[in-house]
Design a protein around this motif. Structure first.
Motif, short mmCIF file in Angstrom:
data_model
loop_
_atom_site.label_atom_id
_atom_site.label_comp_id
_atom_site.label_asym_id
_atom_site.label_seq_id
_atom_site.Cartn_x
_atom_site.Cartn_y
_atom_site.Cartn_z
N THR A 128 -13.72 20.37 77.59
CA THR A 128 -14.25 20.29 79.10
C THR A 128 -15.68 19.46 78.85
O THR A 128 -15.80 18.47 79.85
CB THR A 128 -14.90 21.45 79.71
OG1 THR A 128 -15.22 22.33 78.54
CG2 THR A 128 -13.74 22.26 80.30
N ARG A 132 -17.86 13.91 80.06
CA ARG A 132 -18.47 12.73 79.44
C ARG A 132 -17.88 11.32 79.87
O ARG A 132 -18.38 10.48 80.21
CB ARG A 132 -18.70 12.85 77.92
CG ARG A 132 -19.70 13.51 77.45
CD ARG A 132 -20.04 13.42 75.86
NE ARG A 132 -19.12 13.92 75.00
CZ ARG A 132 -18.96 15.34 74.89
NH1 ARG A 132 -19.74 16.10 75.47
NH2 ARG A 132 -17.97 15.64 74.15
N TYR A 180 -26.65 18.13 84.57
CA TYR A 180 -26.72 19.47 83.68
C TYR A 180 -26.50 19.01 82.11
O TYR A 180 -27.22 19.47 81.39
CB TYR A 180 -25.46 20.38 84.11
CG TYR A 180 -25.43 20.70 85.83
CD1 TYR A 180 -26.23 21.64 85.95
CD2 TYR A 180 -24.91 19.98 86.73
CE1 TYR A 180 -26.51 22.15 87.29
CE2 TYR A 180 -24.98 20.36 88.01
CZ TYR A 180 -25.89 21.24 88.21
OH TYR A 180 -26.04 21.62 89.50
N ALA A 196 -27.85 21.98 79.87
CA ALA A 196 -27.47 23.29 80.77
C ALA A 196 -26.10 23.06 81.01
O ALA A 196 -25.35 22.21 80.78
CB ALA A 196 -28.17 22.85 82.05
N LEU A 197 -25.59 24.37 81.50
CA LEU A 197 -24.32 24.47 81.77
C LEU A 197 -23.70 23.62 83.08
O LEU A 197 -24.72 23.95 84.19
CB LEU A 197 -23.70 25.73 81.71
CG LEU A 197 -23.63 26.65 80.61
CD1 LEU A 197 -23.10 27.96 80.88
CD2 LEU A 197 -22.74 25.95 79.50
N VAL A 198 -22.54 23.04 83.12
CA VAL A 198 -22.26 22.51 84.52
C VAL A 198 -21.61 23.85 85.38
O VAL A 198 -21.16 24.45 84.88
CB VAL A 198 -20.91 21.59 84.18
CG1 VAL A 198 -20.41 21.02 85.64
CG2 VAL A 198 -21.67 20.22 83.48
N VAL A 249 -16.14 23.44 86.55
CA VAL A 249 -15.23 23.24 85.24
C VAL A 249 -14.07 24.10 85.28
O VAL A 249 -12.98 23.91 84.83
CB VAL A 249 -16.23 23.91 83.92
CG1 VAL A 249 -16.94 22.57 83.45
CG2 VAL A 249 -16.89 25.01 84.25
N PHE A 262 -14.46 25.86 76.42
CA PHE A 262 -14.29 26.79 77.75
C PHE A 262 -13.52 27.82 77.37
O PHE A 262 -12.59 27.52 76.67
CB PHE A 262 -13.34 25.86 78.83
CG PHE A 262 -13.04 26.38 79.91
CD1 PHE A 262 -13.87 26.40 81.18
CD2 PHE A 262 -12.03 27.39 80.28
CE1 PHE A 262 -13.73 27.11 82.51
CE2 PHE A 262 -11.95 28.18 81.32
CZ PHE A 262 -12.63 27.99 82.54
N ARG A 264 -17.47 29.16 78.79
CA ARG A 264 -18.63 29.18 78.24
C ARG A 264 -19.73 30.26 78.93
O ARG A 264 -20.77 30.38 78.76
CB ARG A 264 -19.36 27.90 78.21
CG ARG A 264 -19.35 26.95 77.12
CD ARG A 264 -20.10 25.65 77.66
NE ARG A 264 -20.57 25.11 76.63
CZ ARG A 264 -20.21 23.88 75.88
NH1 ARG A 264 -18.85 23.53 76.09
NH2 ARG A 264 -20.68 23.44 75.04
N GLN A 304 -16.55 32.21 83.99
CA GLN A 304 -15.58 31.27 83.56
C GLN A 304 -14.45 32.15 82.67
O GLN A 304 -13.42 31.88 83.01
CB GLN A 304 -16.01 30.16 82.67
CG GLN A 304 -16.77 29.27 83.20
CD GLN A 304 -17.40 28.06 82.27
OE1 GLN A 304 -16.64 28.05 81.26
NE2 GLN A 304 -18.45 27.55 82.79
N ARG A 306 -29.42 23.49 74.30
CA ARG A 306 -28.20 23.60 74.35
C ARG A 306 -27.77 25.12 73.44
O ARG A 306 -27.05 25.96 73.79
CB ARG A 306 -27.31 22.50 73.84
CG ARG A 306 -27.15 21.33 74.66
CD ARG A 306 -26.63 20.11 74.05
NE ARG A 306 -25.25 20.19 73.67
CZ ARG A 306 -24.70 19.59 72.59
NH1 ARG A 306 -25.47 18.50 72.06
NH2 ARG A 306 -23.38 19.59 72.28
P1 AMP Z 1 -19.38 19.87 74.34
O1 AMP Z 1 -19.09 18.54 74.19
O2 AMP Z 1 -18.47 21.18 74.29
O3 AMP Z 1 -20.69 20.43 73.54
O4 AMP Z 1 -20.24 19.93 76.06
C1 AMP Z 1 -21.28 19.13 76.39
C2 AMP Z 1 -21.89 19.73 77.84
O5 AMP Z 1 -20.90 19.58 78.50
C3 AMP Z 1 -22.62 20.92 77.49
O6 AMP Z 1 -23.66 20.81 76.88
C4 AMP Z 1 -22.37 21.33 78.94
O7 AMP Z 1 -23.58 20.71 79.72
C5 AMP Z 1 -21.13 20.77 79.53
N1 AMP Z 1 -20.02 21.36 79.40
C6 AMP Z 1 -18.98 21.53 78.69
N2 AMP Z 1 -18.05 22.67 78.94
C7 AMP Z 1 -18.56 23.31 79.58
C8 AMP Z 1 -18.26 24.54 80.43
N3 AMP Z 1 -17.16 25.22 80.13
N4 AMP Z 1 -18.91 24.87 81.41
C9 AMP Z 1 -20.23 24.39 81.63
N5 AMP Z 1 -20.54 23.38 81.21
C10 AMP Z 1 -19.88 22.59 80.19
#
Ligand code: AMP
Length: 213
Positions: free
Chosen positions: A31, A36, A52, A57-59, A64, A86, A88, A92, A166
């Motif tokens: 996710t 990104r 976010y 922060a979390l989206v 998601v 996911f 997170r 969810q 994070r």
């Molecule tokens: P990651 O690459 O998995 O470290 O994710 C990078 C960023 O994307 C996280 O710090 C969140 O801001 C967002 N993100 C990724 N997956 C989720 C998810 N399942 N729920 C909410 N935000 C997410």
């Protein structure tokens, strides 16, 4: 195999997800990577997500959850999948459960915070999704992706102040899922090692013992 990989940011879940994906020939759905990409392309999703992601922060859950549901119902996931990053949050995880999609195992890669902070300072990524580390997993040619030859860069959200946020978000919202999945009898936990190949071996053994591979 339908697998979830969990772990703090920088614990190595993306790297392990990619390795298992290759070995088992099933897609890894990240996710973070999807968000990104949307941010790079400047789509509506990307513009919302940026607020976010950039602060650590979390989206919001509904966004998601929608993304993951679309992927899981696609043909590519017919023979299995790996969910990287996911669920997170408990909301969810509940939403995933409600879809009725079977999960075989939830792999947690455990790494202490101090080590995470040290690790994040050397992390380099590529736009193709590959991830490297100047010390633990250096690319063959400095600053160049082994997979596609593009120039590697440091993610904006790998900056020290964002990493701290994070980690806080992980402990507050994501860690409770460890108990959630332990109760479901799906939890497989390994200690993340300094060397990627050592973690890979522990993961392989743990999944095989759990009957998930
Ligand atoms: P990651 O690459 O998995 O470290 O994710 C990078 C960023 O994307 C996280 O710090 C969140 O801001 C967002 N993100 C990724 N997956 C989720 C998810 N399942 N729920 C909410 N935000 C997410």
């Amino acid at each position: 195999m339908n697998l979830i990989i969990m772990g703090a940011p920088g614990a190595g879940k993306g790297t392990q997800a990619e390795l298992i994906s290759k070995r088992e020939n099933i897609p890894a759905i990240s996710t973070g990577q999807i968000l990104r990409e949307a941010m790079r392309e400047g789509t509506d999703l990307g513009r919302i997500a940026a607020r976010y992601v950039e602060s650590g922060a979390l989206v919001p859950d509904d966004i998601v959850i929608g993304i993951v549901k679309d992927h899981l119902t696609s043909d590519a996931c017919r023979d299995g999948f790996i969910l990287d990053g996911f669920p997170r949050s408990v909301a969810q995880a509940e939403a995933l459960k409600k879809t009725g999609v079977r999960i075989d195992a939830v792999l947690v890669i455990d790494v202490p915070d101090e080590r995470i902070i040290r690790r994040m300072s050397g992390r380099q990524v590529c736009r193709c999704g590959a991830s490297f580390h100047t010390e633990y997993l250096p690319p063959k040619v400095e600053d160049v992706c082994d997979k596609c030859g593009s120039k590697l860069f440091i993610r904006d959200d790998d900056k020290p102040e964002t990493v701290a946020n994070r980690l806080k978000t992980y402990h507050e919202y994501t860690e409770p899922l460890i108990d959630f999945y332990r109760r479901e009898g799906l939890l497989v936990k390994v200690e993340g090692q300094e060397k990627v190949e050592d973690t890979t071996e522990l993961v392989r053994q743990a999944l095989s013992k759990a009957g998930a591979e």
